[in-house]
Scaffold this motif. Structure first.
Motif, PDB file in Angstrom:
ATOM      1  N   ASP A 235       6.132  67.932 -70.668  1.00  0.00           N
ATOM      2  CA  ASP A 235       5.046  67.337 -69.888  1.00  0.00           C
ATOM      3  C   ASP A 235       3.787  67.097 -70.710  1.00  0.00           C
ATOM      4  O   ASP A 235       2.770  66.651 -70.171  1.00  0.00           O
ATOM      5  CB  ASP A 235       4.718  68.206 -68.670  1.00  0.00           C
ATOM      6  CG  ASP A 235       4.352  69.636 -69.038  1.00  0.00           C
ATOM      7  OD1 ASP A 235       4.133  69.922 -70.241  1.00  0.00           O
ATOM      8  OD2 ASP A 235       4.285  70.483 -68.123  1.00  0.00           O
ATOM      9  N   GLN A 236       3.847  67.374 -72.020  1.00  0.00           N
ATOM     10  CA  GLN A 236       2.710  67.128 -72.885  1.00  0.00           C
ATOM     11  C   GLN A 236       3.153  66.378 -74.138  1.00  0.00           C
ATOM     12  O   GLN A 236       4.280  66.563 -74.617  1.00  0.00           O
ATOM     13  CB  GLN A 236       2.047  68.448 -73.296  1.00  0.00           C
ATOM     14  CG  GLN A 236       1.496  69.256 -72.128  1.00  0.00           C
ATOM     15  CD  GLN A 236       0.785  70.505 -72.606  1.00  0.00           C
ATOM     16  OE1 GLN A 236       0.005  70.469 -73.554  1.00  0.00           O
ATOM     17  NE2 GLN A 236       1.044  71.621 -71.921  1.00  0.00           N
ATOM     18  N   LYS A 237       2.256  65.551 -74.659  1.00  0.00           N
ATOM     19  CA  LYS A 237       2.578  64.810 -75.879  1.00  0.00           C
ATOM     20  C   LYS A 237       2.882  65.754 -77.028  1.00  0.00           C
ATOM     21  O   LYS A 237       3.736  65.459 -77.869  1.00  0.00           O
ATOM     22  CB  LYS A 237       1.419  63.883 -76.241  1.00  0.00           C
ATOM     23  CG  LYS A 237       1.184  62.765 -75.233  1.00  0.00           C
ATOM     24  CD  LYS A 237      -0.050  61.940 -75.589  1.00  0.00           C
ATOM     25  CE  LYS A 237      -0.316  60.886 -74.511  1.00  0.00           C
ATOM     26  NZ  LYS A 237      -1.549  60.103 -74.795  1.00  0.00           N
ATOM     27  N   SER A 238       2.215  66.884 -77.062  1.00  0.00           N
ATOM     28  CA  SER A 238       2.437  67.842 -78.145  1.00  0.00           C
ATOM     29  C   SER A 238       3.835  68.442 -78.109  1.00  0.00           C
ATOM     30  O   SER A 238       4.322  68.967 -79.115  1.00  0.00           O
ATOM     31  CB  SER A 238       1.397  68.961 -78.069  1.00  0.00           C
ATOM     32  OG  SER A 238       1.469  69.641 -76.815  1.00  0.00           O
ATOM     33  N   GLY A 507       1.873  57.227 -75.324  1.00  0.00           N
ATOM     34  CA  GLY A 507       0.644  56.452 -75.352  1.00  0.00           C
ATOM     35  C   GLY A 507       0.528  55.500 -76.522  1.00  0.00           C
ATOM     36  O   GLY A 507      -0.581  55.063 -76.867  1.00  0.00           O
ATOM     37  N   SER A 572       4.392  60.924 -67.353  1.00  0.00           N
ATOM     38  CA  SER A 572       3.040  60.713 -67.875  1.00  0.00           C
ATOM     39  C   SER A 572       2.658  61.968 -68.646  1.00  0.00           C
ATOM     40  O   SER A 572       2.293  62.996 -68.060  1.00  0.00           O
ATOM     41  CB  SER A 572       2.054  60.474 -66.726  1.00  0.00           C
ATOM     42  OG  SER A 572       2.378  59.297 -66.012  1.00  0.00           O
ATOM     43  N   LEU A 573       2.811  61.896 -69.944  1.00  0.00           N
ATOM     44  CA  LEU A 573       2.558  63.071 -70.783  1.00  0.00           C
ATOM     45  C   LEU A 573       1.059  63.220 -71.030  1.00  0.00           C
ATOM     46  O   LEU A 573       0.371  62.251 -71.347  1.00  0.00           O
ATOM     47  CB  LEU A 573       3.299  62.944 -72.118  1.00  0.00           C
ATOM     48  CG  LEU A 573       4.825  62.797 -72.038  1.00  0.00           C
ATOM     49  CD1 LEU A 573       5.418  62.661 -73.431  1.00  0.00           C
ATOM     50  CD2 LEU A 573       5.447  63.978 -71.296  1.00  0.00           C
ATOM     51  N   SER A 574       0.569  64.401 -70.871  1.00  0.00           N
ATOM     52  CA  SER A 574      -0.864  64.665 -71.058  1.00  0.00           C
ATOM     53  C   SER A 574      -1.158  65.035 -72.516  1.00  0.00           C
ATOM     54  O   SER A 574      -0.261  65.310 -73.290  1.00  0.00           O
ATOM     55  CB  SER A 574      -1.311  65.790 -70.137  1.00  0.00           C
ATOM     56  OG  SER A 574      -0.581  66.979 -70.386  1.00  0.00           O
TER      57      SER A 574
END
Length: 574
Positions: A235-238, A507, A572-574
């Motif tokens: 769930d995260q870009k990292s 992104g 939608s990655l944060s």
């Protein structure tokens, strides 16, 4: 499919800027910004000529394959085996039927006079010991049949009927594993083990990631690229760093074989005309070289590694102030070998019986070139700005090289076909496309483990859309040809569409471009439709100027339909 258009080893119908920019800074900029081989061995396979008792008999056998056909042309592979005394050079001659011709060739110098054709060795493959083979290919004009006849090696007839004809849906049967026990070889990075970061480079950043688990079960549709091996979606870009490490593990275990990291010792030289690479690892050594063409002006220059001497248009590349490194991957992993007797600089280190396929081995060679350029310190070529390209079989290689080395800022596969960017699940059913089993059997391009999936792509825990994700967020420009069914452009479009979802989630959707809407159907042609986005990608990813184009132009004749291939949604990655 293997076709080339240029000198050494074609296989298919073939930095300016501040040197003070660090790899980390560059990384921040990027984050922000041909048919089933119809292998027909000459019947009888051999010809023994009368010779003095003290010398080996003179003779030869020929294996001739038509691997792709299209209107007015075809691609053929030829392998000749020397059954006599060792040769320091060779000339293979044959007779064509009326109307047949050779328009391009690779791994041999081919000339034609009327119906008589002569193929002479090139500088690197002239020596043929007794029992040794040499292989080359060509693009033929006219009809693919009948097969040529009257083969002679250095003037001596290769007797036996030579097979040929149009491609078949039945792949060549891979050679059996030798019954003798292989010599123990240095161990590449074991697939499935915790990845290690090669010393002194940014080849792979997944060190320390937990990659335990086997991946999803059988599924006829594309696996969710965002679903981790622990069963939880990222769930995260990292999170993509470790998800990439998981995909790498799955891809090595099932498709390509292990690509080892940096060996114990890599040395070499870089000049404005040549790069030498010397590798030592666990008591074994090998070496190879590549030529360099620099653009006008003052360096150091960004550089694009061009597989087999052809890929994206080199005049456009140098015209943008980018150097060209012409890399012959067959010196690192030779084609025309059995899976139990692989040859080349990679297999000289890791063993002839290594389960790693040629594509991963070729990528290892490209990484070693980058090692040498980095160590040279940027006098001629920049140490932080690399691209890779190739067409046909070399497009497969460029795709894998970019996926497995994060120092490659721009990956540009062209018409890569089976084993390249098109989804394997799609190729298994796409009409006229080279099937996964054919790609596995034609050459040892894919890893040995793919044998268990060549007729069961639904069982793969990963597919090439996720391998595209391994390249993200770096630059990717996929170029395809919808006019040759064998290349599987529809499966390529679906791979690109699914891969673009990964770029979008990170992104950086403009960092991937895809064009298959081209008018010229010639395999590996230089196309006007590709020129402007090529220039834009070179500027954005290798020169640090301008914006990534994010062009997506899919041919209406081979459109993709992602909705048919996925059940997952893009997060939608944060």
């Amino acid at each position: 499919m293997n076709v080339a258009r240029s000198p050494r080893p074609p296989t298919l119908p073939g930095r300016t800027g501040s040197t003070s920019r660090t790899r980390a800074a560059h990384g921040r900029r990027v984050l922000a910004a041909l048919g089933a081989a119809v292998s027909l061995l000459a019947a009888g396979a051999v010809t023994a000529m009368t010779a003095p008792a003290a010398t080996a008999a003179t003779g030869c056998s020929v294996q001739y394959s038509v691997v792709n056909t299209w209107q007015g042309g075809y691609q053929a592979n030829v392998s000749v085996t020397n059954l006599g005394d060792a040769l320091s050079s060779w000339t293979l001659a044959w007779t064509f039927a009326s109307g047949q011709g050779v328009s391009q060739a690779w791994n041999a110098t081919v000339t034609q006079s009327g119906t008589q054709v002569t193929a002479r060795n090139v500088s690197w493959n002239g020596g043929l010991a007794t029992g040794q083979s040499a292989s080359f290919g060509f693009i033929g004009s006219g009809a693919s049949s009948p097969a040529p006849g009257g083969f002679t090696l250095n003037g001596v007839a290769c007797t036996g009927q030579v097979g040929g004809g149009t491609p078949s849906s039945s792949p060549a049967t891979p050679s059996s594993t030798p019954t003798t026990s292989p010599t123990p070889s240095p161990d590449p990075t074991t697939p499935g083990s915790t990845p290690t970061t090669p010393a002194g480079g940014g080849e792979f950043d997944g060190a320390g990631c937990d990659v335990s688990g086997d991946g999803p079960g059988s599924d006829s549709r594309l696996p969710d690229p965002f679903l981790g091996l622990n069963g939880t979606r990222i769930d995260q870009k990292s999170d993509w760093r470790c998800r990439r490490a998981e995909i790498k593990k799955l891809a090595e275990n099932t498709i390509y074989g292990a690509k080892p990291g940096k060996p114990e010792r890599v040395t070499g030289t870089v000049t404005s005309s040549n790069i030498t690479v010397n590798v030592s690892h666990q008591g074994r050594s090998s070496s190879f070289s590549a030529s360099v063409q620099t653009p006008g002006g003052t360096g150091p220059f960004p550089a694009v590694i061009v597989y087999g001497g052809f890929g994206a248009d080199t005049s456009t590349i140098t015209g943008q102030g980018v150097a060209v490194i012409s890399y012959d991957p067959t010196k690192v992993g030779a084609e025309g070998t059995s899976r139990g007797n692989k040859q080349g600089a990679f297999y000289g280190i890791y063993g002839a019986n290594s389960s790693t396929g040629l594509l991963a081995a070729w990528g290892w060679g490209a990484s070693r070139i980058i090692d040498v350029v980095e160590a040279a310190g940027g006098a001629v070529l920049r140490t932080d700005s690399f691209g890779v390209t190739g067409c046909s079989r070399y497009g497969k290689g460029a795709f894998v090289a970019g996926a497995f080395d994060q120092r490659i800022d721009l990956t540009m596969p062209i018409e890569s076909g089976g084993g390249g960017s098109p989804i394997l699940r799609g190729l298994a059913s796409e009409a006229g496309a080279q099937s996964p089993s054919s790609s596995y059997g034609e050459q040892p391009w894919l890893g040995d483990a793919f044998a268990g999936y060549q007729n069961n792509t639904s069982g793969l825990p990963v597919d090439t859309h996720s391998v595209i994700g391994m390249i993200a967020p770096r630059g990717l420009f996929i170029m395809e040809n919808p006019h040759v069914d064998w290349l599987g452009a529809r499966s390529g479009a679906n791979a690109a569409l699914a891969g673009r979802e990964i770029y979008a989630a990170l992104g950086v959707q403009p960092n991937i471009s895809y064009i298959s809407n081209v008018s010229d159907g010639t395999h590996c042609a230089t196309r006007s439709e590709w020129r402007t986005p090529l220039q834009q990608n070179l500027q954005a990813f290798l020169k640090g100027s301008g914006s990534a184009p994010g062009v997506f132009q899919v041919s209406s004749s081979k459109p993709g339909n992602l909705s048919q291939w996925r059940t997952w949604t893009t997060p939608s990655l944060s």
